[in-house]
Motif scaffolding. Structure first.
Motif, PDB file in Angstrom:
ATOM      1  N   ARG A   1     -26.991 -32.906 -75.005  1.00 56.53           N
ATOM      2  CA  ARG A   1     -27.879 -32.988 -73.872  1.00 56.53           C
ATOM      3  C   ARG A   1     -28.837 -31.719 -74.252  1.00 56.53           C
ATOM      4  O   ARG A   1     -28.257 -30.742 -74.117  1.00 56.53           O
ATOM      5  N   ALA A   2     -29.876 -32.110 -74.698  1.00 56.87           N
ATOM      6  CA  ALA A   2     -30.750 -30.808 -75.368  1.00 56.87           C
ATOM      7  C   ALA A   2     -31.293 -29.956 -74.431  1.00 56.87           C
ATOM      8  O   ALA A   2     -31.403 -28.864 -74.674  1.00 56.87           O
ATOM      9  N   LEU A   3     -31.721 -30.701 -73.123  1.00 55.21           N
ATOM     10  CA  LEU A   3     -32.282 -29.756 -72.154  1.00 55.21           C
ATOM     11  C   LEU A   3     -32.013 -30.363 -70.716  1.00 55.21           C
ATOM     12  O   LEU A   3     -31.519 -31.184 -70.647  1.00 55.21           O
TER      13      LEU A   3
ATOM     14  N   GLN B   1     -37.834 -37.183 -64.952  1.00 55.81           N
ATOM     15  CA  GLN B   1     -37.252 -38.463 -65.170  1.00 55.81           C
ATOM     16  C   GLN B   1     -35.678 -38.447 -64.479  1.00 55.81           C
ATOM     17  O   GLN B   1     -34.835 -37.739 -64.604  1.00 55.81           O
ATOM     18  N   GLY B   2     -35.246 -39.729 -63.999  1.00 58.81           N
ATOM     19  CA  GLY B   2     -34.076 -39.844 -63.539  1.00 58.81           C
ATOM     20  C   GLY B   2     -32.893 -39.978 -64.632  1.00 58.81           C
ATOM     21  O   GLY B   2     -33.182 -40.244 -65.683  1.00 58.81           O
ATOM     22  N   LEU B   3     -31.697 -39.613 -64.243  1.00 61.65           N
ATOM     23  CA  LEU B   3     -30.637 -39.910 -65.366  1.00 61.65           C
ATOM     24  C   LEU B   3     -30.585 -41.136 -65.974  1.00 61.65           C
ATOM     25  O   LEU B   3     -30.675 -42.098 -65.308  1.00 61.65           O
TER      26      LEU B   3
ATOM     27  N   LEU C   1     -12.685 -34.644 -85.471  1.00 65.42           N
ATOM     28  CA  LEU C   1     -13.968 -33.966 -84.721  1.00 65.42           C
ATOM     29  C   LEU C   1     -15.138 -34.925 -84.832  1.00 65.42           C
ATOM     30  O   LEU C   1     -15.563 -35.298 -85.530  1.00 65.42           O
ATOM     31  N   GLY C   2     -15.490 -35.381 -83.371  1.00 68.49           N
ATOM     32  CA  GLY C   2     -16.372 -36.519 -83.038  1.00 68.49           C
ATOM     33  C   GLY C   2     -17.576 -36.027 -82.252  1.00 68.49           C
ATOM     34  O   GLY C   2     -17.357 -35.237 -81.410  1.00 68.49           O
ATOM     35  N   THR C   3     -18.590 -36.699 -82.439  1.00 66.89           N
ATOM     36  CA  THR C   3     -19.698 -36.769 -81.600  1.00 66.89           C
ATOM     37  C   THR C   3     -19.850 -37.913 -80.725  1.00 66.89           C
ATOM     38  O   THR C   3     -19.938 -39.088 -81.169  1.00 66.89           O
ATOM     39  N   SER C   4     -19.994 -37.824 -79.539  1.00 63.78           N
ATOM     40  CA  SER C   4     -20.257 -39.036 -78.443  1.00 63.78           C
ATOM     41  C   SER C   4     -20.884 -38.619 -77.359  1.00 63.78           C
ATOM     42  O   SER C   4     -20.554 -38.239 -76.297  1.00 63.78           O
ATOM     43  N   VAL C   5     -22.238 -38.693 -77.569  1.00 58.45           N
ATOM     44  CA  VAL C   5     -22.826 -39.186 -78.706  1.00 58.45           C
ATOM     45  C   VAL C   5     -23.731 -38.024 -79.127  1.00 58.45           C
ATOM     46  O   VAL C   5     -24.220 -37.362 -78.402  1.00 58.45           O
ATOM     47  N   LEU C   6     -23.973 -38.059 -80.473  1.00 66.64           N
ATOM     48  CA  LEU C   6     -25.245 -37.227 -80.869  1.00 66.64           C
ATOM     49  C   LEU C   6     -26.432 -38.024 -80.981  1.00 66.64           C
ATOM     50  O   LEU C   6     -26.831 -39.161 -81.413  1.00 66.64           O
ATOM     51  N   VAL C   7     -27.473 -37.598 -80.079  1.00 69.54           N
ATOM     52  CA  VAL C   7     -28.712 -38.350 -80.146  1.00 69.54           C
ATOM     53  C   VAL C   7     -29.673 -38.092 -81.346  1.00 69.54           C
ATOM     54  O   VAL C   7     -30.466 -37.117 -81.484  1.00 69.54           O
ATOM     55  N   ALA C   8     -29.024 -38.970 -82.315  1.00 71.68           N
ATOM     56  CA  ALA C   8     -29.613 -38.567 -83.773  1.00 71.68           C
ATOM     57  C   ALA C   8     -31.146 -38.707 -84.027  1.00 71.68           C
ATOM     58  O   ALA C   8     -31.578 -37.989 -84.698  1.00 71.68           O
TER      59      ALA C   8
ATOM     60  N   TRP D   1     -32.187 -41.365 -74.313  1.00 67.37           N
ATOM     61  CA  TRP D   1     -32.980 -41.978 -73.183  1.00 67.37           C
ATOM     62  C   TRP D   1     -34.147 -40.843 -72.552  1.00 67.37           C
ATOM     63  O   TRP D   1     -34.776 -41.318 -71.732  1.00 67.37           O
ATOM     64  N   SER D   2     -33.806 -39.610 -72.853  1.00 64.77           N
ATOM     65  CA  SER D   2     -34.652 -38.635 -72.195  1.00 64.77           C
ATOM     66  C   SER D   2     -36.119 -38.334 -72.802  1.00 64.77           C
ATOM     67  O   SER D   2     -36.075 -37.965 -73.985  1.00 64.77           O
TER      68      SER D   2
END
Length: 309
Positions: A41-43, A50-52, A86-93, A124-125
């Motif tokens: 979640r970058a920011l 915008q809503g969640l 070591l996993g990403t869930s999720v990375l917003v690629a 989605w952001s």
């Protein structure tokens, strides 16, 4: 077959990242958790524009305020652990440049001895896309496709050659290589996402939000996987977003994974019957500090294994 269990690493505001991430990672591995996870979640827009999930009026959770960068967080866990994936869930690629992301994940896998799992999503952001400046929000699906293509190329044999809209690699040696092929997992929450999963990914990364819903999604994904002619096993890792409370939650509106340790474990047992290989637990910002997170993680793990999960 015993269901594999993983744990989300501390990324929220109450933690001291340099101290707590390695500490929790080490403890989780000692407890028995088989994987460690981060989200992106970058920011945190303030005020919200915008809503969640793009739903009008739905507030962003406080856990998303100042969430630590995911790949840096995973890097902090590498030297503190020996076997946990070591996993990403999720990375917003699509928030990342495809080539640099491929190099970073490849280096992280090499450094960890082959333990990285790349869970990608489109996000989605609108605010995150505007801030990242990599690609327009409307092109996020195309950019995710390119990220996957660049990763496969960069992680493969040299010389690397790739021709895309954002990325052009004429012919180059790109190293270090991953210790083994990094599995790419994707969600399947739309028709396009399901098609991308069965055509391009190694597995499925759902959110466990109810047994019936997860079972229906599982049937859909597995049918599409077989329909695509994929004969290899479908890897599957589900996120369980916990709403932990010290006492049992007895309201009629109780959500899955909401309540006491006993209620969480009961929900986990019910969801595990669906046949997903692995679940990882995210306590969000419920623990006050790293010690409480470790204590809760140990209590849930012990109870889950005692219940036969």
């Amino acid at each position: 077959m015993t269901t594999r269990l993983g744990l989300s690493l501390p990324q929220t505001h109450q933690y001291d990242l340099g101290r707590d991430v390695p500490d929790v990672a080490r403890a989780a591995e000692e407890i028995g958790y088989e994987s460690l996870w981060v989200l992106e979640r970058a920011l945190f827009p303030e005020p919200a524009t915008q809503g969640l999930y793009g739903v009008p009026g739905l507030p962003w959770p406080e856990a998303y305020r100042g969430l630590a960068e995911p790949l840096v967080t995973l890097t902090l866990a590498v030297s503190a652990t020996r076997r946990a994936r070591l996993g990403t869930s999720v990375l917003v690629a699509p928030l990342h440049g495809p080539f640099q992301l491929a190099r970073t994940l490849g280096t992280l896998d090499a450094a960890s001895g082959g333990r990285v799992v790349a869970g990608f999503g489109t996000g989605w952001s609108l605010d995150e896309y505007a801030a990242a400046g990599v690609a327009p929000f409307e092109e996020r699906g195309q950019v995710l496709d390119e990220v996957i293509g660049v990763c496969r190329a960069v992680w493969g044999q040299d010389p690397v050659v790739y021709e895309g809209r954002l990325t052009k690699i004429a012919s180059a040696v790109v190293a270090p290589k991953p210790a083994r092929p990094i599995p790419i997992l994707l969600p399947a929450n739309s028709k396009k996402a399901l098609t991308r999963l069965v055509e391009r990914a190694d597995g499925w990364m759902p959110v466990a939000m109810g047994v019936e819903q997860l079972a229906a999604q599982s049937r859909q994904v597995r049918d599409a996987w077989a329909g695509q002619g994929r004969t290899e096993p479908l890897q599957s890792v589900a996120r369980a977003n916990l709403q932990y409370t010290a006492k049992a939650y007895d309201g009629a509106d109780r959500a899955p994974f909401q309540g006491s340790v006993e209620q969480i474990v009961a929900d986990l047992a019910a969801h595990a019957e669906v046949g997903v290989e692995e679940f990882f637990l995210d306590f969000a910002d419920a623990p006050r500090d790293a010690q409480e997170l470790k204590d809760l993680a140990a209590e849930v793990y012990t109870a889950a294994r005692a219940a036969g999960i």
